[in-house]
Design an enzyme around this catalytic site. Structure first.
Site, PDB file in Angstrom:
ATOM      1  N   HIS A  97       0.843  -1.303   0.000  1.00  0.00           N
ATOM      2  CA  HIS A  97       0.038   0.086   0.262  1.00  0.00           C
ATOM      3  C   HIS A  97       0.745   1.298  -0.101  1.00  0.00           C
ATOM      4  CE1 HIS A  97       0.500   0.424   4.590  1.00  0.00           C
ATOM      5  NE2 HIS A  97       0.694  -0.778   4.489  1.00  0.00           N
ATOM      6  N   ASP A  99      -0.124   4.272   1.086  1.00  0.00           N
ATOM      7  CA  ASP A  99      -0.161   5.106   2.213  1.00  0.00           C
ATOM      8  C   ASP A  99       0.410   4.715   3.401  1.00  0.00           C
ATOM      9  OD1 ASP A  99      -1.875   3.151   2.457  1.00  0.00           O
ATOM     10  OD2 ASP A  99      -3.291   4.021   3.873  1.00  0.00           O
ATOM     11  N   ASP A 129       6.621  -0.234   6.271  1.00  0.00           N
ATOM     12  CA  ASP A 129       5.269  -0.372   6.186  1.00  0.00           C
ATOM     13  C   ASP A 129       4.645   0.999   5.291  1.00  0.00           C
ATOM     14  OD1 ASP A 129       2.755  -0.933   6.353  1.00  0.00           O
ATOM     15  OD2 ASP A 129       2.463  -0.166   8.483  1.00  0.00           O
ATOM     16  N   GLU A 163      -4.755   1.846   2.904  1.00  0.00           N
ATOM     17  CA  GLU A 163      -4.874   0.707   3.851  1.00  0.00           C
ATOM     18  C   GLU A 163      -4.854   0.835   5.148  1.00  0.00           C
ATOM     19  OE1 GLU A 163      -3.317  -2.874   6.272  1.00  0.00           O
ATOM     20  OE2 GLU A 163      -2.319  -0.864   6.044  1.00  0.00           O
ATOM     21  N   GLU A 164      -4.118   2.245   5.573  1.00  0.00           N
ATOM     22  CA  GLU A 164      -3.763   2.355   6.940  1.00  0.00           C
ATOM     23  C   GLU A 164      -5.396   2.828   7.839  1.00  0.00           C
ATOM     24  OE1 GLU A 164      -1.644   1.233   8.677  1.00  0.00           O
ATOM     25  OE2 GLU A 164       0.184   1.353   7.444  1.00  0.00           O
ATOM     26  N   HIS A 408       4.980   0.847  12.371  1.00  0.00           N
ATOM     27  CA  HIS A 408       4.106   1.977  13.010  1.00  0.00           C
ATOM     28  C   HIS A 408       4.787   2.567  14.169  1.00  0.00           C
ATOM     29  CE1 HIS A 408      -0.431   0.475  11.616  1.00  0.00           C
ATOM     30  NE2 HIS A 408       0.623   0.326  10.759  1.00  0.00           N
TER      31      HIS A 408
END
Length: 435
Positions: A97, A99, A129, A163-164, A408
């Site tokens: 992804h 984003d 990520d 996605e996030e 994250h």
């Protein structure tokens, strides 16, 4: 297929790092936290297109078929196809992804929004990520486009928006599935490339966000016998709810098979009350938290059970343990009872990947071959999108080559050697599926 491995070679650092540098340079503009921060994923799409266009049918320079699909201005998805010779024989790399989660530069030891390189370490928001994977899969598709190996399988890469965060829908993979743009991918294994630590992730958790609102009676703390203390009631009631939850949803035998780090959990994570003096027993308070549920239990069933516990406690509130001689949850003279109200935010289910599928076997063999050992694992983190894919009939397997420790997190980074092994795993998967 030793010749295929020779043709596709290793991940080219001199091509990968400059591409990743461009992507991380966009990370500030693809932070996903609406309504304040709405990502512009096309900023990433454009760099990927720049890398792949010379080897595509768009320019006539190669076999790659590029499909830029947009449902919301500036927030595109990109489907890239390398055609094989056998109709219906297909494999796909999905889930990269474009984003990222937010980053506050004041909390970081380096600029989150530009790539810093420190030997093997590639640092910046999105390296693990998931912009690192976007760059990795782009390099794989580019190499296929450049070297044009004759493959039976069609190889598809799907780079996705949004996605996030699920506050806004109809932008990313959910819309692609709804429009049938991924239907062909059901005919072969789908590798969701958005986990970490190089091992197959075979199980994820469901999540049920809950709020427990507790009503008591406000009164002066010197006359505690005239109050119903909602803080005490909340603590005692939650304890009872948790005891019942762990009794009804204990560790499941399949959790060991899948290597789950924890069983299902139900716990508080936030606490609030309206405010007031320290000499005042407040009239109400709210505890919020979540259930993380292993995929062997049903989310709806758990929500019904939690509601049953609360209904039962409300009916028998006088039986809940109190604290000290004047603490109580019923004031018969005033015809008042403390009470609990349970509400839920949007829940999602976990996933248990199919351990008997061809996709799982080739991923394991490739991992063992390239990384040196294979140890599938599961966590009660959530990947709601792959649950939807599995329900739609896709053979979903998941993997990733960033670092779980920086996922994250502040000071996010990945290692070039890990990404390089990821490239080797993908080449091995393609190669095995040819046989």
């Amino acid at each position: 297929m030793a010749d295929l491995k020779e043709t596709l070679g290793n991940l080219n650092r001199d091509s990968f790092v400059p591409l990743l540098s461009k992507l991380i340079g966009e990370s500030k503009y693809v932070q996903n936290n609406p309504p304040e921060l709405i990502p512009e994923e096309d900023r990433v799409v454009n760099h990927v297109l720049d890398a792949l266009r010379p080897f595509s049918t768009t320019t006539g320079g190669g076999p790659l078929i590029l499909n830029h699909v947009t449902y919301f201005p500036g927030r595109g998805n990109l489907i890239v196809q390398y055609p094989g010779t056998v109709p219906g024989k297909i494999l796909s790399f999905v889930g990269c992804h474009m984003d990222v989660v937010t980053a506050n530069p004041n909390d970081w030891d380096f600029d989150p929004f530009s790539l810093s390189i420190e030997g093997d370490k590639l640092k910046g928001r999105g390296t693990t990520d998931c912009l690192g994977h976007v760059a990795l899969v782009t390099e794989l598709m580019k190499k296929l486009g450049q070297t044009k190996p004759k493959l039976k399988s069609t190889v598809v890469a799907v780079f996705i928006a949004n996605e996030e965060n699920s506050a806004i829908s109809g932008v990313g993979v959910d819309a692609l599935v709804k429009d049938g743009l991924l239907n062909d991918l059901k005919q072969g294994p789908l590798f969701w490339v958005d986990t970490a630590d190089k091992q197959p992730c075979v199980g994820t958790g469901g999540m049920i966000p809950w709020k427990l609102h507790v009503t008591g009676k406000l009164f002066h703390s010197g006359l505690a016998h005239k109050a119903i203390n909602p803080l005490e009631l909340a603590m005692e009631a939650l304890k009872e709810i948790q005891l019942r939850f762990y009794r009804d949803f204990p560790s499941h035998p399949q959790e060991q098979v899948y290597g789950f780090a924890t069983p299902s959990t139900m716990k508080p994570t936030q606490w609030s009350y309206p405010g007031g003096g320290v000499n005042q027993i407040p009239g109400e308070c709210t505890i919020s938290g979540d259930v993380r549920l292993t995929p062997f239990y049903n989310v709806k069933n758990v929500m019904e059970k939690l509601q049953e516990y609360v209904d039962d406690i409300n009916e028998n509130i006088q039986k809940i343990e109190s604290r000290g001689p004047v603490s109580k949850y019923v004031l018969p003279d005033e015809n008042l009872r403390g009470s609990l109200t349970l509400t839920f935010d949007e829940a999602s289910s976990g996933v248990a990947c199919d351990l008997n599928s061809r996709g799982f076997h080739v991923l394991c063999k490739a991992t063992e071959e390239v990384v040196g050992h294979v140890k599938p694992y599961s966590i009660t983190g959530t990947l709601p999108l792959i649950r939807e894919l599995k329900d739609e009939g896709f053979d979903v397997q998941t993997c990733g080559y960033g670092l779980m420790a920086t996922y994250h997190a502040k000071n996010e980074y990945c290692l070039f050697t890990d990404m390089s092994q990821g490239y080797g795993v993908f080449v091995s998967i393609i190669s095995q599926l040819e046989d």
